[in-house]
Design a protein around this motif. Structure first.
Motif, mmCIF file in Angstrom:
data_model
loop_
_atom_site.group_PDB
_atom_site.id
_atom_site.type_symbol
_atom_site.label_atom_id
_atom_site.label_comp_id
_atom_site.label_asym_id
_atom_site.label_seq_id
_atom_site.Cartn_x
_atom_site.Cartn_y
_atom_site.Cartn_z
ATOM 1 N N PRO A 271 0.912 -1.290 -0.010
ATOM 2 C CA PRO A 271 -0.055 0.169 -0.215
ATOM 3 C C PRO A 271 1.059 1.182 0.018
ATOM 4 N N GLU A 272 0.345 2.244 -0.536
ATOM 5 C CA GLU A 272 0.926 3.651 -0.670
ATOM 6 C C GLU A 272 1.525 3.950 0.714
ATOM 7 N N GLY A 273 2.902 4.145 0.999
ATOM 8 C CA GLY A 273 3.230 4.763 2.365
ATOM 9 C C GLY A 273 3.808 3.629 3.128
ATOM 10 N N MET A 274 3.474 2.358 2.835
ATOM 11 C CA MET A 274 3.991 1.393 3.406
ATOM 12 C C MET A 274 5.681 1.102 3.149
ATOM 13 N N ARG A 275 6.581 1.055 4.078
ATOM 14 C CA ARG A 275 7.684 0.740 3.942
ATOM 15 C C ARG A 275 8.283 -0.625 4.059
ATOM 16 N N SER A 276 7.689 -1.361 5.027
ATOM 17 C CA SER A 276 7.849 -2.620 5.283
ATOM 18 C C SER A 276 6.842 -3.379 5.812
ATOM 19 N N ILE A 277 6.709 -5.005 5.902
ATOM 20 C CA ILE A 277 5.801 -5.649 6.390
ATOM 21 C C ILE A 277 6.306 -7.058 6.869
ATOM 22 N N TYR A 278 6.197 -7.276 7.975
ATOM 23 C CA TYR A 278 6.671 -8.482 8.703
ATOM 24 C C TYR A 278 5.590 -9.403 9.198
ATOM 25 N N PHE A 279 5.646 -10.871 8.654
ATOM 26 C CA PHE A 279 4.738 -11.624 9.545
ATOM 27 C C PHE A 279 5.201 -12.423 10.381
ATOM 28 N N MET A 280 5.105 -12.263 11.708
ATOM 29 C CA MET A 280 5.858 -12.880 12.851
ATOM 30 C C MET A 280 4.957 -13.690 13.856
ATOM 31 N N LYS A 281 5.640 -14.762 14.514
ATOM 32 C CA LYS A 281 5.141 -15.580 15.436
ATOM 33 C C LYS A 281 6.026 -15.283 16.849
ATOM 34 N N GLU A 282 5.053 -15.244 17.867
ATOM 35 C CA GLU A 282 5.944 -15.087 19.283
ATOM 36 C C GLU A 282 6.390 -16.213 19.668
ATOM 37 N N GLU A 283 7.750 -16.430 20.066
ATOM 38 C CA GLU A 283 8.518 -17.485 20.429
ATOM 39 C C GLU A 283 7.740 -18.586 21.465
ATOM 40 N N SER B 244 4.325 -3.513 10.659
ATOM 41 C CA SER B 244 4.267 -2.878 9.433
ATOM 42 C C SER B 244 5.044 -1.630 9.904
ATOM 43 N N THR B 245 5.876 -1.149 8.912
ATOM 44 C CA THR B 245 6.659 0.315 9.026
ATOM 45 C C THR B 245 5.990 1.347 7.799
ATOM 46 N N TRP B 246 5.682 2.623 8.395
ATOM 47 C CA TRP B 246 4.921 3.390 7.330
ATOM 48 C C TRP B 246 5.786 4.902 7.195
ATOM 49 N N GLU B 247 5.245 5.394 6.343
ATOM 50 C CA GLU B 247 5.741 6.752 6.140
ATOM 51 C C GLU B 247 5.301 7.654 7.333
ATOM 52 N N ASP B 248 4.082 7.315 7.499
ATOM 53 C CA ASP B 248 3.417 8.198 8.488
ATOM 54 C C ASP B 248 2.153 7.475 9.030
ATOM 55 N N ALA B 249 1.456 7.960 10.082
ATOM 56 C CA ALA B 249 0.463 7.242 10.693
ATOM 57 C C ALA B 249 -0.750 7.146 9.937
ATOM 58 N N ALA B 250 -1.029 8.350 9.031
ATOM 59 C CA ALA B 250 -2.001 8.580 8.142
ATOM 60 C C ALA B 250 -2.057 7.656 7.275
ATOM 61 N N ASP B 251 -0.926 7.193 6.471
ATOM 62 C CA ASP B 251 -0.732 6.120 5.442
ATOM 63 C C ASP B 251 -1.411 4.660 6.344
ATOM 64 N N PHE B 252 -1.134 4.597 7.330
ATOM 65 C CA PHE B 252 -1.532 3.192 7.965
ATOM 66 C C PHE B 252 -2.965 3.290 8.082
ATOM 67 N N SER B 253 -3.519 4.181 8.625
ATOM 68 C CA SER B 253 -5.018 4.401 8.647
ATOM 69 C C SER B 253 -5.645 4.266 7.373
ATOM 70 N N THR B 254 -5.156 4.990 6.467
ATOM 71 C CA THR B 254 -5.731 4.887 5.280
ATOM 72 C C THR B 254 -5.696 3.241 4.568
ATOM 73 N N TRP B 255 -4.675 2.430 4.892
ATOM 74 C CA TRP B 255 -4.579 1.345 4.431
ATOM 75 C C TRP B 255 -5.651 0.482 5.330
ATOM 76 N N LYS B 256 -5.881 0.699 6.595
ATOM 77 C CA LYS B 256 -6.841 -0.079 7.124
ATOM 78 C C LYS B 256 -8.196 0.185 6.518
ATOM 79 N N GLN B 257 -8.493 1.157 5.575
ATOM 80 C CA GLN B 257 -9.918 1.294 5.046
ATOM 81 C C GLN B 257 -9.950 1.000 3.608
ATOM 82 N N ASP B 258 -8.692 0.263 3.198
ATOM 83 C CA ASP B 258 -8.208 -0.162 1.703
ATOM 84 C C ASP B 258 -8.679 -1.380 1.363
ATOM 85 N N SER B 259 -8.899 -1.934 0.147
ATOM 86 C CA SER B 259 -9.485 -3.174 0.182
ATOM 87 C C SER B 259 -8.292 -4.263 0.235
#
Length: 167
Positions: free
Chosen positions: A102-114, A124-139
């Protein structure tokens, strides 16, 4: 590529001491509040932890940069039925390896707690919080919506890098 990330929590004084004691490690001081009183130290070195009480996450999949900048979000999903776990694994695998980022996403990790292998984490890492909020509304986020319930112990934690002026 690193295979493990560790995190610990504490006061600015204690976490800063750890950063200073291990200057060669990539230890990131993170703040989850406007008041600067909810701090975490994230070890993204991939090495054995230097924390006395760490939480370890094993990285299953990763895409994007390894440059830790901007806004950071953890989505925790636990307590899935065996069938739901298979579905979640498939959706996370597809998103991390195939779908466009998605726009603004810098990286994504899928992890399991040890220590709790049923705990699924999307970091996930993002350019800013607004990009993350937009993703949560995205398809592209829709495949995960089914899992975002209290029944699945869903919760989130969002961070930005600690700035001393946040005192």
């Amino acid at each position: 590529m690193i295979t493990r990330i560790s995190i610990t929590y504490g006061t600015k004084q204690i976490l800063s001491k750890l950063q200073n004691r291990y200057p060669d490690r990539q230890l990131l001081l993170l703040d989850s509040s406007a008041s600067g009183d909810k701090l975490a130290l994230l070890d993204v070195s991939g090495e054995e932890s230097v924390f006395s009480s760490p939480i370890h996450y094993d990285i299953k999949l990763h895409r994007g940069t390894t440059d830790w900048q901007g806004f950071i979000n953890f989505i925790y999903i636990d307590n899935l039925s065996p069938d739901d776990q298979k579905v979640f694994n498939s959706k996370a695998n597809h998103f991390v390896t195939t779908d466009p980022m998605p726009e603004g996403m810098r990286s994504i990790y899928f992890m399991k707690e040890e220590k709790n292998r049923s705990n699924n984490i999307l970091l996930s890492t993002w350019e800013d919080a607004a990009d993350f909020s937009t993703w949560k509304q995205d398809s592209s986020f829709k495949p995960f919506v089914y899992f975002l319930t209290g029944q699945n112990n869903y919760h989130e934690a969002s961070y930005h890098f600690f700035k001393p002026e946040n005192k």
